[in-house]
Design a protein around this motif. Structure first.
Motif, PDB file in Angstrom:
ATOM      1  N   ILE A 132       0.989  -1.159  -0.158  1.00 24.82           N
ATOM      2  CA  ILE A 132      -0.102  -0.085   0.309  1.00 24.82           C
ATOM      3  C   ILE A 132       0.981   1.268  -0.225  1.00 24.82           C
ATOM      4  CG2 ILE A 132      -1.758   1.346   1.206  1.00 24.82           C
ATOM      5  CD1 ILE A 132      -2.816  -1.261   2.324  1.00 24.82           C
ATOM      6  N   VAL A 133       0.576   2.064  -0.829  1.00 25.77           N
ATOM      7  CA  VAL A 133       1.512   3.373  -1.063  1.00 25.77           C
ATOM      8  C   VAL A 133       0.615   4.579  -0.803  1.00 25.77           C
ATOM      9  CG1 VAL A 133       2.854   4.813  -2.740  1.00 25.77           C
ATOM     10  CG2 VAL A 133       2.999   2.240  -2.824  1.00 25.77           C
ATOM     11  N   ARG A 134       1.005   5.309   0.210  1.00 23.84           N
ATOM     12  CA  ARG A 134      -0.098   6.442   0.639  1.00 23.84           C
ATOM     13  C   ARG A 134      -0.126   7.677  -0.657  1.00 23.84           C
ATOM     14  NH1 ARG A 134       1.241   9.629   4.002  1.00 23.84           N
ATOM     15  NH2 ARG A 134       3.234   9.313   4.278  1.00 23.84           N
ATOM     16  N   TYR A 135      -0.905   8.110  -0.767  1.00 27.64           N
ATOM     17  CA  TYR A 135      -1.086   9.250  -1.463  1.00 27.64           C
ATOM     18  C   TYR A 135      -1.310  10.663  -1.151  1.00 27.64           C
ATOM     19  CZ  TYR A 135      -2.209  12.197  -5.699  1.00 27.64           C
ATOM     20  OH  TYR A 135      -2.332  13.101  -6.596  1.00 27.64           O
ATOM     21  N   ARG A 136      -2.623  10.529  -0.341  1.00 24.66           N
ATOM     22  CA  ARG A 136      -2.901  11.635   0.320  1.00 24.66           C
ATOM     23  C   ARG A 136      -2.016  12.318   1.626  1.00 24.66           C
ATOM     24  NH1 ARG A 136      -8.000  13.749   2.038  1.00 24.66           N
ATOM     25  NH2 ARG A 136      -9.299  12.083   1.250  1.00 24.66           N
ATOM     26  N   ASN A 137      -1.824  13.664   1.454  1.00 27.47           N
ATOM     27  CA  ASN A 137      -0.925  14.430   2.364  1.00 27.47           C
ATOM     28  C   ASN A 137       0.721  14.201   1.996  1.00 27.47           C
ATOM     29  OD1 ASN A 137      -3.067  15.535   3.631  1.00 27.47           O
ATOM     30  ND2 ASN A 137      -3.283  14.061   5.275  1.00 27.47           N
TER      31      ASN A 137
END
Length: 331
Positions: free
Chosen positions: A47-52
């Motif tokens: 899982i790769v974060r996008y938000r912020n």
């Protein structure tokens, strides 16, 4: 193309040769069971974060992964608008020789193709999924009624000795009536008298209605066995023959619970577009329900069943129900 990336969906891409799945965005938060199911199909899930996060930082991470393996599928899963540079990069990937098989799909497609359930957004900002859920047409209904009659007769003949044994066993372990009727919500939100073998003590609801749970202490020994093997549902053959239920469909719930679920899931009533069933897609795909979140998860499977109904899906439910009964994997 811009509209596609601005959908309330997010990014996942699957590297088929490396059997690797990368998820960018967390608008839809996968449950542990969903991630476990995806891990069975794809060797590894990241899982790769996008938000912020800085757009360039996310872009660099995508570029680094894309250099190692050919990307086959890209799925959008972000609530926020995807940056222009990432959009340009992804669209260019489609023309790169290494990623010629790249396909861009939505979160709805991912859920339905790999998890066999309908995508339901975390909020009510996007209700387009409701437009695809409708009641069975005349052909589907007639086909299901044929299955109902044939299946009910066969089920009764095969289980008749079990029915007799169950009634006697209930009376020996928990004196009192062996069967009981309980109002359940059926098609068009209309209540009907659902018939079941009694699996709990007579005073099970002395303190009011309460969710049944795994290894519920209100059940007696044989009652617990019936619940795990679905034997307690056999009397509902009568409901099927009367046309109040189908052999297969969403499980009927009590109005006290459906009213409660509607507070948290306003579109919960969509499952009442069709008649309930003795067994169903949600029943064989999700263990048991003890709260509103479980009800939402089951609703996803119920909506998938309604939306994608076919004779093949009907047979799959029957087959999986047999596995549940034999393996005693029920509630």
């Amino acid at each position: 193309m811009q509209d596609l990336f601005n959908l309330n969906l997010g990014i996942i891409y699957i590297l088929m040769s490396g059997v690797l799945m990368i998820i960018l965005g967390r608008k839809y938060k996968f449950t542990d069971s969903e991630l476990k199911q995806l891990n069975k199909k794809f060797h590894h899930v990241n899982i790769v974060r996008y938000r912020n996060r800085d757009e360039q930082e996310v872009l660099n991470e995508l570029e680094n992964i894309a250099k190692t393996e050919p990307i086959d599928i890209l799925v959008l899963n972000t609530k926020v608008t995807v940056g222009n540079e990432i959009i340009k990069y992804i669209t260019k990937l489609q023309f790169a020789k290494q990623h010629k098989r790249l396909k861009i799909i939505t979160m709805e497609n991912l859920m339905e193709k790999y998890l066999f359930k309908c995508y339901i957004p975390e909020d009510n900002a996007d209700l387009r999924f409701l437009s695809h859920i409708k009641a069975f047409g005349k052909f589907e209904y007639i086909t299901k009624r044929i299955i109902d009659y044939i299946g009910s007769i066969v089920l009764f003949l095969v289980t008749f000795p079990i029915i007799i044994y169950a009634r006697n066993k209930i009376k020996s372990e928990s004196p009192g009536t062996s069967m009981f009727k309980q109002l359940r919500v059926g098609k068009d939100n209309i209540e009907f008298q659902c018939i079941k073998f009694r699996s709990m003590r007579l005073d099970a609801e002395a303190n009011g209605a309460k969710f049944a749970s795994k290894d519920d202490d209100r059940t007696f020994h044989w009652g617990n066995t019936m619940r795990k093997t679905r034997i307690d549902e056999l009397p509902q053959i009568i409901n099927v023959m009367k046309g109040e239920m189908h052999l297969i469909g969403p499980r009927p719930e009590r109005k006290i619970w459906t009213d409660q679920f509607e507070q948290d899931i306003p579109y919960y009533n969509e499952r009442h577009l069709v008649r309930p069933g003795i067994t169903g897609w949600a029943q064989v795909m999700y263990p048991y329900g003890a709260n509103a979140e479980d009800a939402k998860q089951k609703l996803m499977y119920d909506l998938y069943y309604i939306k994608h109904w076919s004779l093949w899906l009907e047979l799959k439910v029957i087959y999986k129900t047999m596995l549940v009964v034999i393996g005693r994997k029920g509630v």
